[in-house]
Scaffold this motif. Structure first.
Motif, PDB file in Angstrom:
ATOM      1  N   ASN A  33       0.863  -1.183   0.000  1.00 22.31           N
ATOM      2  CA  ASN A  33       0.000   0.000   0.000  1.00 22.31           C
ATOM      3  C   ASN A  33       0.897   1.230   0.000  1.00 22.31           C
ATOM      4  O   ASN A  33       2.013   1.179   0.522  1.00 22.31           O
ATOM      5  CB  ASN A  33      -0.877   0.013   1.265  1.00 22.31           C
ATOM      6  N   ARG A  40     -11.655   0.285   3.477  1.00 20.19           N
ATOM      7  CA  ARG A  40     -11.758   0.622   2.054  1.00 20.19           C
ATOM      8  C   ARG A  40     -13.216   0.721   1.605  1.00 20.19           C
ATOM      9  O   ARG A  40     -13.575   1.590   0.817  1.00 20.19           O
ATOM     10  CB  ARG A  40     -11.027  -0.420   1.197  1.00 20.19           C
ATOM     11  N   HIS A  72      -6.945  -4.890  -4.265  1.00 13.84           N
ATOM     12  CA  HIS A  72      -6.469  -3.729  -3.499  1.00 13.84           C
ATOM     13  C   HIS A  72      -5.079  -3.301  -3.991  1.00 13.84           C
ATOM     14  O   HIS A  72      -4.795  -2.114  -4.126  1.00 13.84           O
ATOM     15  CB  HIS A  72      -6.353  -4.053  -1.998  1.00 13.84           C
ATOM     16  N   GLU A  96      -3.991   0.396  -6.210  1.00 19.15           N
ATOM     17  CA  GLU A  96      -3.146   1.473  -5.686  1.00 19.15           C
ATOM     18  C   GLU A  96      -1.691   1.390  -6.113  1.00 19.15           C
ATOM     19  O   GLU A  96      -1.010   2.409  -6.170  1.00 19.15           O
ATOM     20  CB  GLU A  96      -3.231   1.512  -4.149  1.00 19.15           C
ATOM     21  N   ARG A 128      -1.748   4.381   3.993  1.00 21.00           N
ATOM     22  CA  ARG A 128      -3.052   3.879   3.563  1.00 21.00           C
ATOM     23  C   ARG A 128      -3.336   2.531   4.230  1.00 21.00           C
ATOM     24  O   ARG A 128      -2.423   1.863   4.714  1.00 21.00           O
ATOM     25  CB  ARG A 128      -3.052   3.699   2.040  1.00 21.00           C
TER      26      ARG A 128
END
Ligand code: AMP
Ligand code: MG
Length: 331
Positions: free
Chosen positions: A149, A296, A161, A165, A153
């Motif tokens: 991440n 999220r 996920h 990102e 975050r």
């Protein structure tokens, strides 16, 4: 290797023989991959290659003073990473590996300074996930893999996920499904005679046989635990179970509609209509597994704040409350 720029999601690969071969090829070439582990997905690169490690720091925008965890394929690989393996480290490895326990040990000279953020120690773990195990064995080298991440975050617990990102920073993301543990490993300093807990995780103090209260040594903690972390874009408010109804009762219908709730099933069963239910949980282990996904989902639902029911600070509840407090901290 050139960093590839792909559309989000385009880089997810099935973790079959071809996907794993492509992942190992990327690691060999100094590239990065999204790697499923039992805790969270890692942003993985060759731990011995300073260039690959620099790409990890750049992709995550991780502060240079926050060292990475190095992952190995077998207990016997510990000597490739550690200059000196204490009896305590050997015992903990025997008892808890493969599993969500990271050991801080004196670093072998082969570990580049950038991987350990200039410290003389290195953090090492043997993960308990079939995909990670296969990749690590085939790669035949220690692999640095912090959570995949951007720094600050929520950590990723699905391949989607990671792709959303950091898809632009990786050659591919191996799809290993949802992470069964859901929060990062327990980090323990294993250099002395007794384990010193530097970060709470699902290997609990009770299991490690260490004091439930923090000691002075523990207050030094891991470099990474200084930072605000795991935060979604909406504010997170921690509310004890007994207070949730009262917090909601004071709100107008439109404010309620913008309020998300993560609470235990029994709390949800008694909740008045109005707020957006983001997730329910059975116990702290279930909350650990679903925590980052829930943060999220709250963002996606566009709520203006998220109420999260607190859990007792014992066992796995300590790791959950650590992550929740940092998600709720003001920037
Ligand atoms: P992450 O990889 O994002 O799960 O974070 C790794 C955690 O391990 C951070 O809290 C780091 O500060 C910690 N860590 C890594 N290496 C060391 C080390 N040599 N000594 C103490 N803590 C470490
Ligand atoms: Mg992390």
């Amino acid at each position: 290797m050139a960093v590839s720029h792909r559309a989000p999601g385009a880089s997810i690969r099935v973790a079959d023989a071809a996907g794993i071969a492509a992942a190992v090829e990327a690691l060999d070439a100094g590239g990065l991959i999204g790697l499923p582990t039992e805790t969270v997905y890692g942003l993985a690169g060759d731990a011995l290659d300073p260039g690959a490690v620099a790409r990890i720091f750049a992709a995550k925008q991780r502060p240079a003073d926050n060292p990475l965890i190095v992952h190995i394929a077998a207990v016997g690989e510990l000597h490739r990473v550690a200059a000196h393996v204490t009896p305590l480290a050997r015992h903990l490895a025997a008892d808890f590996w493969p599993g969500p326990l990271t050991l801080v040990v004196d670093a072998a000279p082969a570990i580049p300074s950038i991987t350990r953020a200039g410290l003389s120690t290195v953090a090492v773990r043997l993960p308990d996930h079939p995909v990670a195990a296969t990749v690590l064995a085939a790669a035949d080298r220690p692999v640095a893999a912090p959570s995949a991440n951007p720094s600050g975050r929520p950590s990723p617990t699905t391949a989607a996920h990671v792709a959303a990102e950091l898809g632009h920073a990786v050659e591919l993301v191996l799809d290993g499904g949802s992470c069964p543990v859901g929060v990062e490993s327990t980090v323990v300093d294993a250099r002395g005679d007794h384990p010193v807990v530097l970060r709470e995780g699902t290997v609990t103090r009770e299991q490690l046989g260490v004091a439930v209260r923090r000691t002075t040594a523990e207050r030094q903690r891991s470099p990474g635990t200084r930072y605000r972390h795991y935060a979604p874009s909406c504010p997170v408010v921690l509310v004890p179970r007994a207070a949730i109804s009262a917090v909601l009762a004071g709100q107008s219908p439109s404010a309620l509609d913008r309020t998300g709730v993560v609470a235990s099933s029994r709390t949800l069963a008694a909740l008045p209509p109005g707020p957006r239910i983001i997730a329910g949980f059975d116990d702290e282990v279930d909350l650990a597994r679903n925590l980052y996904g829930a943060l999220r989902r709250a963002e996606e639902a566009g709520v203006s704040r998220l109420l999260v029911e607190t859990v007792p600070e014992r066992g796995v509840g300590r790791a959950v409350m650590d992550r929740l407090r940092r998600a709720a901290a003001q920037p």
